[in-house]
Scaffold this active site. Sequence first.
Site, PDB file in Angstrom:
ATOM      1  N   VAL A 210       0.832  -1.204   0.000  1.00 57.67           N
ATOM      2  CA  VAL A 210       0.000   0.000   0.000  1.00 57.67           C
ATOM      3  C   VAL A 210       0.867   1.256   0.000  1.00 57.67           C
ATOM      4  CG1 VAL A 210      -1.924  -1.183   1.174  1.00 57.67           C
ATOM      5  CG2 VAL A 210      -0.185   0.003   2.551  1.00 57.67           C
TER       6      VAL A 210
ATOM      7  N   HIS B 209      -4.313  -4.322  -2.263  1.00 57.78           N
ATOM      8  CA  HIS B 209      -4.722  -3.960  -0.899  1.00 57.78           C
ATOM      9  C   HIS B 209      -4.915  -2.459  -0.708  1.00 57.78           C
ATOM     10  CE1 HIS B 209      -2.990  -8.013   0.757  1.00 57.78           C
ATOM     11  NE2 HIS B 209      -4.121  -8.146   0.110  1.00 57.78           N
TER      12      HIS B 209
ATOM     13  N   CYS C 152     -19.747   6.614   3.153  1.00 51.87           N
ATOM     14  CA  CYS C 152     -20.232   6.705   1.763  1.00 51.87           C
ATOM     15  C   CYS C 152     -19.190   6.274   0.727  1.00 51.87           C
ATOM     16  CB  CYS C 152     -20.737   8.115   1.469  1.00 51.87           C
ATOM     17  SG  CYS C 152     -19.415   9.319   1.198  1.00 51.87           S
TER      18      CYS C 152
ATOM     19  N   GLY D  42       9.414 -10.948  -2.779  1.00 49.90           N
ATOM     20  CA  GLY D  42       9.293 -10.408  -1.418  1.00 49.90           C
ATOM     21  C   GLY D  42       7.936 -10.550  -0.762  1.00 49.90           C
TER      22      GLY D  42
ATOM     23  N   ASN E  33      13.292 -14.035  -2.934  1.00 53.31           N
ATOM     24  CA  ASN E  33      12.978 -13.867  -1.510  1.00 53.31           C
ATOM     25  C   ASN E  33      14.201 -14.271  -0.695  1.00 53.31           C
ATOM     26  OD1 ASN E  33      11.758 -14.087   1.179  1.00 53.31           O
ATOM     27  ND2 ASN E  33       9.796 -14.171   0.110  1.00 53.31           N
TER      28      ASN E  33
ATOM     29  N   ALA F 280      15.878  -8.406  -2.966  1.00 59.15           N
ATOM     30  CA  ALA F 280      15.257  -8.109  -4.258  1.00 59.15           C
ATOM     31  C   ALA F 280      16.033  -7.068  -5.068  1.00 59.15           C
ATOM     32  CB  ALA F 280      13.825  -7.630  -4.031  1.00 59.15           C
TER      33      ALA F 280
HETATM   34  P1  OAD Z   1       5.331 -10.241   4.820  1.00 58.54           P
HETATM   35  O1  OAD Z   1       5.895  -9.321   5.828  1.00 58.54           O
HETATM   36  O2  OAD Z   1       4.383 -11.288   5.266  1.00 58.54           O
HETATM   37  O3  OAD Z   1       6.516 -10.982   4.055  1.00 58.54           O
HETATM   38  C1  OAD Z   1       7.638 -10.289   3.577  1.00 58.54           C
HETATM   39  C2  OAD Z   1       8.456 -11.256   2.768  1.00 58.54           C
HETATM   40  O4  OAD Z   1       9.523 -10.540   2.184  1.00 58.54           O
HETATM   41  C3  OAD Z   1       9.071 -12.394   3.596  1.00 58.54           C
HETATM   42  O5  OAD Z   1       8.855 -13.625   2.922  1.00 58.54           O
HETATM   43  C4  OAD Z   1      10.566 -12.034   3.645  1.00 58.54           C
HETATM   44  O6  OAD Z   1      11.395 -13.184   3.651  1.00 58.54           O
HETATM   45  C5  OAD Z   1      10.726 -11.271   2.344  1.00 58.54           C
HETATM   46  N1  OAD Z   1      11.790 -10.266   2.331  1.00 58.54           N
HETATM   47  C6  OAD Z   1      12.181  -9.425   3.322  1.00 58.54           C
HETATM   48  N2  OAD Z   1      13.164  -8.607   2.905  1.00 58.54           N
HETATM   49  C7  OAD Z   1      13.411  -8.926   1.601  1.00 58.54           C
HETATM   50  C8  OAD Z   1      14.289  -8.416   0.605  1.00 58.54           C
HETATM   51  N3  OAD Z   1      15.140  -7.406   0.844  1.00 58.54           N
HETATM   52  N4  OAD Z   1      14.253  -8.997  -0.608  1.00 58.54           N
HETATM   53  C9  OAD Z   1      13.410 -10.022  -0.888  1.00 58.54           C
HETATM   54  N5  OAD Z   1      12.561 -10.537   0.018  1.00 58.54           N
HETATM   55  C10 OAD Z   1      12.538  -9.992   1.240  1.00 58.54           C
HETATM   56  O7  OAD Z   1       4.686  -9.308   3.671  1.00 58.54           O
HETATM   57  P2  OAD Z   1       3.584  -9.687   2.584  1.00 58.54           P
HETATM   58  O8  OAD Z   1       3.784 -11.043   2.045  1.00 58.54           O
HETATM   59  O9  OAD Z   1       3.537  -8.560   1.629  1.00 58.54           O
HETATM   60  O10 OAD Z   1      -1.998  -7.245   4.401  1.00 58.54           O
HETATM   61  O11 OAD Z   1       2.279  -9.668   3.477  1.00 58.54           O
HETATM   62  C11 OAD Z   1       1.043  -9.855   2.864  1.00 58.54           C
HETATM   63  C12 OAD Z   1      -0.021  -9.053   3.558  1.00 58.54           C
HETATM   64  O12 OAD Z   1       0.011  -9.324   4.973  1.00 58.54           O
HETATM   65  C13 OAD Z   1       0.185  -7.552   3.504  1.00 58.54           C
HETATM   66  O13 OAD Z   1      -0.296  -6.969   2.321  1.00 58.54           O
HETATM   67  C14 OAD Z   1      -0.608  -7.085   4.693  1.00 58.54           C
HETATM   68  C15 OAD Z   1      -0.105  -8.087   5.700  1.00 58.54           C
HETATM   69  O14 OAD Z   1      -0.895  -8.298   6.797  1.00 58.54           O
HETATM   70  C16 OAD Z   1      -2.912  -6.472   4.976  1.00 58.54           C
HETATM   71  O15 OAD Z   1      -2.642  -5.570   5.743  1.00 58.54           O
HETATM   72  C17 OAD Z   1      -4.298  -6.823   4.557  1.00 58.54           C
END
Ligand code: OAD
Length: 255
Positions: free
Chosen positions: A103, A129, A140, A201, A227, A245
């Site tokens: 976001v 998201h 509204c 990521g 990742n 990344a």
């Molecule tokens: P997460 O915080 O769950 O996962 C982050 C991922 O990025 C992990 O698998 C890490 O290993 C990886 N990571 C961290 N640093 C990195 C780097 N420099 N290069 C590559 N990979 C890296 O985040 P999301 O998967 O985006 O939703 O989480 C999904 C959703 O959960 C979010 O959109 C949010 C959260 O709750 C809502 O708020 C609805």
Amino acid sequence: MNETLEQARALLENARRIVAVTGAGISAESGVPTFRGPEGLWKSHRPEELATAAAFARDPQTVWEWYGWRRELIATCSPNPAHLALARLALDHPEVAIITQNVDGLHTRAATEEAGHVDFSPALPIELHGSINRDRCSACDARRPGSPVIDVTSIDTLPQCDRCSALMRPDVVWFGEVLNEVILDRAFRLARSADLCLVVGTSALVHPAASVPLATLGNGGKLIEINIQETSLTPYASAQLNAPAGIVLTKLIPE
Ligand code: OAD
């Protein structure tokens, strides 16, 4: 990593239609905290107290305090080489779509940086998201750009709707809420028709977003995962690049 990088390069070169599905990890190198992992936001904060409609109804000041803090933090961050590399890929390649769970608006800023200010850019992301930089009326649904600083002194100082005076909320999807149907449908259609999905990521734990790469796989497409850790998608990846990344994507998509 070199051998896998070569494999990934070959997959990228041979792909006709590509989707890139990104999560918080792509913004980590910009200084935006991720959600999970040792330093993730959900380690020190409870999602049910901050990221649900019930929490907002109960205590909008606390919810706005947290989103206001994140909005201000994100405003100080810039797109990193990973965002810029994906924007380049989308601009150079005829059929690439960037689909993000983030976001933070950093893909959008990367698109502008790479292409200049244009009304339409293929590097603009599909934001599953929502956007932390936009407000939405809790009654509204009217939307407007959010103000950079939120005054949480009292309920009366929180952002209010110009149309109906109800409280505005951040225009993000909270736990328990459904994603925008048009956006979700577009993401799945693009993923189904892609022959390659680049997953960058994401912990691949939150659905339906985590199912988008599976739509590519289900239709015979391939997966590249970038990742720093393994995920439930790793066993299905034709190439898994286990490094930050920014480093991987600049090698994969050079300037
Ligand atoms: P997460 O915080 O769950 O996962 C982050 C991922 O990025 C992990 O698998 C890490 O290993 C990886 N990571 C961290 N640093 C990195 C780097 N420099 N290069 C590559 N990979 C890296 O985040 P999301 O998967 O985006 O939703 O989480 C999904 C959703 O959960 C979010 O959109 C949010 C959260 O709750 C809502 O708020 C609805």
